[in-house]
Write an enzyme that holds these catalytic residues in place. Structure first.
Site, short mmCIF file in Angstrom:
data_model
loop_
_atom_site.label_atom_id
_atom_site.label_comp_id
_atom_site.label_asym_id
_atom_site.label_seq_id
_atom_site.Cartn_x
_atom_site.Cartn_y
_atom_site.Cartn_z
N SER A 36 28.91 35.02 32.46
CA SER A 36 29.85 35.25 33.57
C SER A 36 29.90 34.09 34.55
CB SER A 36 29.45 36.49 34.37
OG SER A 36 29.52 37.62 33.58
N HIS A 67 35.37 35.95 31.45
CA HIS A 67 34.98 35.63 30.08
C HIS A 67 36.25 35.26 29.31
CE1 HIS A 67 30.71 36.95 30.04
NE2 HIS A 67 31.12 37.57 31.12
N HIS A 89 30.21 42.35 25.61
CA HIS A 89 29.06 43.12 26.06
C HIS A 89 29.05 44.52 25.46
CE1 HIS A 89 30.07 40.19 29.20
NE2 HIS A 89 28.79 40.15 29.49
N TYR A 91 28.50 47.15 27.17
CA TYR A 91 29.16 48.08 28.10
C TYR A 91 30.67 48.14 27.89
CZ TYR A 91 30.20 43.95 31.05
OH TYR A 91 30.64 42.74 31.51
N GLU A 92 31.23 47.16 27.18
CA GLU A 92 32.68 47.20 26.93
C GLU A 92 33.03 48.25 25.88
OE1 GLU A 92 34.59 43.13 26.78
OE2 GLU A 92 32.51 42.52 27.02
N ALA A 119 24.58 35.58 33.86
CA ALA A 119 24.47 35.83 35.29
C ALA A 119 23.51 37.00 35.41
CB ALA A 119 25.84 36.22 35.84
N MET A 217 22.92 42.48 31.86
CA MET A 217 23.51 43.40 30.87
C MET A 217 23.85 42.70 29.55
SD MET A 217 26.21 45.14 33.49
CE MET A 217 25.75 45.49 35.19
N SER A 218 23.15 41.63 29.25
CA SER A 218 23.50 40.89 28.02
C SER A 218 22.28 40.20 27.44
CB SER A 218 24.57 39.85 28.37
OG SER A 218 24.02 38.83 29.18
N ASN A 241 22.96 36.96 42.35
CA ASN A 241 22.78 37.89 43.48
C ASN A 241 21.36 38.41 43.42
OD1 ASN A 241 24.10 39.36 40.99
ND2 ASN A 241 22.86 40.88 42.04
N HIS A 253 31.25 42.07 41.48
CA HIS A 253 31.49 41.10 40.41
C HIS A 253 32.05 39.78 40.96
CE1 HIS A 253 31.85 39.83 36.30
NE2 HIS A 253 33.15 39.65 36.39
#
Ligand code: HPA
Length: 283
Positions: A36, A67, A89, A91-92, A119, A217-218, A241, A253
């Site tokens: 990201s 992306h 990802h 989550y997609e 990220a 998350m990746s 962050n 985001h």
């Protein structure tokens, strides 16, 4: 060539590798996955050839903002590289087989070193927004493993060892090169969660108790699949962050993307040095 969805993972990966080779002519041994806000690195490649994921059989498209969804073949200071400008990802809604399919294709293309970037939220208070963390190990809290299902021995063993997922030699190289550039890049443990919601402060507290330094998350699915096939893996997190509860401000985001953009120059310089110095002949 159109391949039936029922064809084996191996033959589908071969088919994708054939398409990538014929469309880009790549002879790269190093591939990168740009996370990201970090896709900008591929804009600087020499002799760049861009191939949208939708034109590669078996690749699925990224729906996440930030992306781009293209594979870029090119050269960095004369070294041939292949980069995923944007990843897909879990989550997609994709399966981990879909998420990690490009890594299978890369192996069959002759890639033996994989640089994964992402990220991430800082869990350890010593990390700061905009700093880099070299992944020394991971915690898989996604609740799934990308190797679940039938195993094809042509890729690797049923029960792969994960004692050294992230190459120590490459970790050392990043620490050295970042020192030379005056960047602080410390080592740390990356915890992967499924997302897409960010974590609660209680979850971050738990992850800290479990020795996590950063959260995202990746990366973990790709790293496991790459090690299954004997690739050397390097993981670099950009701390975009501080994680929930570590910082009092809510995470969004846009902030993640902005921080990625802000570190672009430093990140680019570091990746350039790593690519020109990474030993790729050892696997
Ligand atoms: N948590 C999970 N994933 C992330 C974060 C975070 O705080 N920041 C960037 N990706």
């Amino acid at each position: 060539m159109v391949e039936a969805a029922s064809a084996s993972l191996y033959s589908r990966a071969e088919n994708a590798a054939r398409t990538i080779r014929s469309r880009t002519g790549t002879d790269a041994r190093i591939a990168l996955v740009l996370g990201s806000g970090l896709g900008g690195f591929a804009e600087d490649f020499d002799e760049a050839v861009r191939l949208p994921y939708r034109e590669i059989p078996g690749f699925v498209s990224s729906t996440a903002q930030g992306h781009a969804g293209s594979l870029v073949a090119g050269k960095v200071d004369g070294v041939p590289v292949l980069a995923m400008q944007g990843r897909v990802h879990y989550y997609e809604g994709y399966s981990l087989e879909e998420v990690t399919f490009p890594i299978r294709a890369f192996k069959l293309l002759g890639i033996n070193t994989l640089i994964l970037t992402n990220a991430a939220g800082g869990v350890d208070v010593q990390l700061s927004q905009g700093s880099l963390m070299v992944i020394s190990d991971h915690l898989n809290f996604m609740g799934v493993n990308p190797l679940r299902g039938p195993n094809d021995e042509r890729f690797g063993p049923r029960f792969p060892d994960l004692t050294e997922v992230y190459s120590r030699e490459l970790q050392e190289l990043v620490v050295e090169e970042s020192r030379a550039l005056g960047i602080t890049a410390r080592r740390g443990v990356y915890a992967a969660l499924a997302g897409p919601s960010y974590e609660t402060p209680a979850e971050i507290h738990m992850l800290r108790a479990f020795a996590a330094d950063a959260v995202g998350m990746s990366t973990v699915p790709e790293a496991i699949v790459a090690r299954h096939m004997g690739m050397k893996v390097l993981g670099i997190s950009c701390i975009t962050n501080m994680a929930a509860g570590i910082s009092a401000t809510p995470i969004n985001h846009e902030e993640v993307m902005e921080t990625g953009e802000r570190v672009r120059e430093m990140f680019t310089q570091l990746l350039r040095r790593i690519i020109t110095k990474a030993p790729t002949s050892l696997t």
